[in-house]
Design an enzyme around this catalytic site. Sequence first.
Site, PDB file in Angstrom:
ATOM      1  N   ASN A   1      14.216   0.169   7.233  1.00 46.28           N
ATOM      2  CA  ASN A   1      13.063   0.215   6.327  1.00 46.28           C
ATOM      3  C   ASN A   1      13.051   1.472   5.455  1.00 46.28           C
ATOM      4  OD1 ASN A   1      12.187   2.251   8.059  1.00 46.28           O
ATOM      5  ND2 ASN A   1      10.043   1.600   7.960  1.00 46.28           N
TER       6      ASN A   1
ATOM      7  N   ASP B   1       9.649   2.023  11.664  1.00 45.93           N
ATOM      8  CA  ASP B   1       8.547   1.136  12.068  1.00 45.93           C
ATOM      9  C   ASP B   1       8.137   1.354  13.524  1.00 45.93           C
ATOM     10  OD1 ASP B   1       8.204  -0.188   9.629  1.00 45.93           O
ATOM     11  OD2 ASP B   1       9.786  -1.626  10.078  1.00 45.93           O
TER      12      ASP B   1
ATOM     13  N   GLY C   1       6.091 -12.826  20.013  1.00 46.37           N
ATOM     14  CA  GLY C   1       7.029 -13.025  18.911  1.00 46.37           C
ATOM     15  C   GLY C   1       8.375 -12.413  19.220  1.00 46.37           C
TER      16      GLY C   1
ATOM     17  N   LYS D   1      14.992  -6.169   4.846  1.00 47.96           N
ATOM     18  CA  LYS D   1      15.344  -5.135   5.833  1.00 47.96           C
ATOM     19  C   LYS D   1      16.727  -5.324   6.452  1.00 47.96           C
ATOM     20  CE  LYS D   1      10.606  -3.890   6.995  1.00 47.96           C
ATOM     21  NZ  LYS D   1       9.603  -3.683   8.051  1.00 47.96           N
TER      22      LYS D   1
ATOM     23  N   ALA E   1      10.270  -8.315  13.463  1.00 45.86           N
ATOM     24  CA  ALA E   1       9.216  -7.335  13.740  1.00 45.86           C
ATOM     25  C   ALA E   1       9.243  -6.912  15.207  1.00 45.86           C
ATOM     26  CB  ALA E   1       7.846  -7.904  13.369  1.00 45.86           C
TER      27      ALA E   1
ATOM     28  N   LYS F   1       0.816  -1.208   0.000  1.00 45.60           N
ATOM     29  CA  LYS F   1       0.000   0.000   0.000  1.00 45.60           C
ATOM     30  C   LYS F   1       0.855   1.265   0.000  1.00 45.60           C
ATOM     31  CE  LYS F   1      -4.264  -1.728   1.936  1.00 45.60           C
ATOM     32  NZ  LYS F   1      -4.944  -1.764   0.635  1.00 45.60           N
TER      33      LYS F   1
ATOM     34  N   ARG G   1       7.122 -18.706  20.880  1.00 46.25           N
ATOM     35  CA  ARG G   1       7.036 -20.157  20.746  1.00 46.25           C
ATOM     36  C   ARG G   1       8.357 -20.797  21.165  1.00 46.25           C
ATOM     37  NH1 ARG G   1       5.167 -21.567  14.776  1.00 46.25           N
ATOM     38  NH2 ARG G   1       7.240 -20.709  14.389  1.00 46.25           N
ATOM     39  N   THR G   2       9.462 -20.246  20.645  1.00 46.05           N
ATOM     40  CA  THR G   2      10.800 -20.681  21.051  1.00 46.05           C
ATOM     41  C   THR G   2      11.267 -19.736  22.162  1.00 46.05           C
ATOM     42  OG1 THR G   2      11.086 -21.058  18.685  1.00 46.05           O
ATOM     43  CG2 THR G   2      13.019 -21.416  20.086  1.00 46.05           C
TER      44      THR G   2
HETATM   45  P1  ATR Z   1       9.470 -11.240  11.311  1.00 46.03           P
HETATM   46  O1  ATR Z   1      10.636 -10.568  10.680  1.00 46.03           O
HETATM   47  O2  ATR Z   1       8.174 -11.006  10.619  1.00 46.03           O
HETATM   48  O3  ATR Z   1       9.378 -10.996  12.777  1.00 46.03           O
HETATM   49  P2  ATR Z   1      10.668 -13.804  11.810  1.00 46.03           P
HETATM   50  O4  ATR Z   1      11.946 -13.145  12.200  1.00 46.03           O
HETATM   51  O5  ATR Z   1      10.704 -15.028  10.955  1.00 46.03           O
HETATM   52  O6  ATR Z   1       9.724 -12.798  11.047  1.00 46.03           O
HETATM   53  O7  ATR Z   1       9.859 -14.108  13.158  1.00 46.03           O
HETATM   54  C1  ATR Z   1       8.568 -14.673  13.128  1.00 46.03           C
HETATM   55  C2  ATR Z   1       8.030 -14.705  14.545  1.00 46.03           C
HETATM   56  O8  ATR Z   1       6.692 -15.223  14.515  1.00 46.03           O
HETATM   57  C3  ATR Z   1       8.813 -15.597  15.487  1.00 46.03           C
HETATM   58  O9  ATR Z   1       8.728 -15.055  16.773  1.00 46.03           O
HETATM   59  C4  ATR Z   1       8.045 -16.924  15.373  1.00 46.03           C
HETATM   60  O10 ATR Z   1       8.218 -17.770  16.481  1.00 46.03           O
HETATM   61  P3  ATR Z   1       9.536 -18.747  16.574  1.00 46.03           P
HETATM   62  O11 ATR Z   1      10.708 -17.862  16.932  1.00 46.03           O
HETATM   63  O12 ATR Z   1       9.207 -19.693  17.682  1.00 46.03           O
HETATM   64  O13 ATR Z   1       9.670 -19.383  15.229  1.00 46.03           O
HETATM   65  C5  ATR Z   1       6.636 -16.400  15.331  1.00 46.03           C
HETATM   66  N1  ATR Z   1       5.627 -17.300  14.723  1.00 46.03           N
HETATM   67  C6  ATR Z   1       5.489 -17.604  13.411  1.00 46.03           C
HETATM   68  N2  ATR Z   1       4.423 -18.395  13.221  1.00 46.03           N
HETATM   69  C7  ATR Z   1       3.855 -18.608  14.430  1.00 46.03           C
HETATM   70  C8  ATR Z   1       2.711 -19.325  14.915  1.00 46.03           C
HETATM   71  N3  ATR Z   1       1.920 -20.001  14.062  1.00 46.03           N
HETATM   72  N4  ATR Z   1       2.435 -19.288  16.241  1.00 46.03           N
HETATM   73  C9  ATR Z   1       3.225 -18.609  17.094  1.00 46.03           C
HETATM   74  N5  ATR Z   1       4.312 -17.903  16.704  1.00 46.03           N
HETATM   75  C10 ATR Z   1       4.628 -17.900  15.400  1.00 46.03           C
END
Ligand code: ATR
Length: 275
Positions: A90, A106, A131, A69, A135, A19, A156-157
């Site tokens: 960005n 951002d 997360g 980025k 981002a 956009k 998640r991790t």
């Molecule tokens: P970005 O640059 O968009 O932040 P990224 O660096 O790949 O992308 O990070 C993605 C984030 O979304 C991570 O925190 C990931 O969790 P992991 O570190 O455990 O992989 C999280 N994420 C992606 N899909 C997810 C899901 N279905 N449920 C929960 N967390 C998710």
Amino acid sequence: MMSTADQYAVVGNPIEHSKSPEIHRMFAEQTGQKLEYRPLLAPLDGFRSSVEAFREAGGRGLNITVPFKLEAWEFASQRTNRAERAGAVNTLVFYPDGRILGDNTDGVGLIADLTRNHGLVLAGRRILVLGAGGAARGILGPLLDEGPEEIVIANRTAERAEMLAESFSNLGPVSGCGFDALSTREFDLIINATSASLEDSLPPLPGHVLSSDGCCYDLMYADKPTAFVLWGREHGALKSLDGLGMLVEQAAESFKLWRGLRPDTTSVIQALRTS
Ligand code: ATR
């Protein structure tokens, strides 16, 4: 006839749904600035050559989106403090003397949307960031600058959240954990910085993790409400917001860096909501 307007673009892959061209066209019209802004698709292994070609053709600046980025951060010859902290760029500014400035708008875009557009106060509040990827890294510095009581990063991790928190701990009270550690906690603001919305899914959240007058904010924006925005509504959020306002605010900060004036964002957000 050759175009005399200054050239800008947003570079990414994919890029056709961005956009940003529409937003910057509205900014240019509103401020009377003579510029052209277009989408620029770079091959996944061709960020540097695409950007160099754009610059050699007289391009004045770029926005950078997924997945470039980090490469843009490396490409810049100098960086702002906030870009340095975010570990990602960005916005690039190409100066006539050859310098290439890298910035990251951002995080300040998010803060502008939360505080100016939605009237939220972040000082003294408990903030949960979901997360621990790029981002999340991009927003932590500007969030900590607002003086929250604490920021918890849940991922998640869990180790990734702990490491990210550690790297920002000199800026304020921030800690990291896994989602299971949230069962006894409560927050005033929950920000979704996972990419889960892309798959229309949600991180596993205990229902009571949002305080009674708490708010939810998804950094993602889609034409229909994201799974996290719906979660917020279902769990009684005072406001459950998507990332459209942040998108426009980060664009306004980039525009200001390039052109020296900040456009009005309210009318642009309204126009995008109704389009
Ligand atoms: P970005 O640059 O968009 O932040 P990224 O660096 O790949 O992308 O990070 C993605 C984030 O979304 C991570 O925190 C990931 O969790 P992991 O570190 O455990 O992989 C999280 N994420 C992606 N899909 C997810 C899901 N279905 N449920 C929960 N967390 C998710």
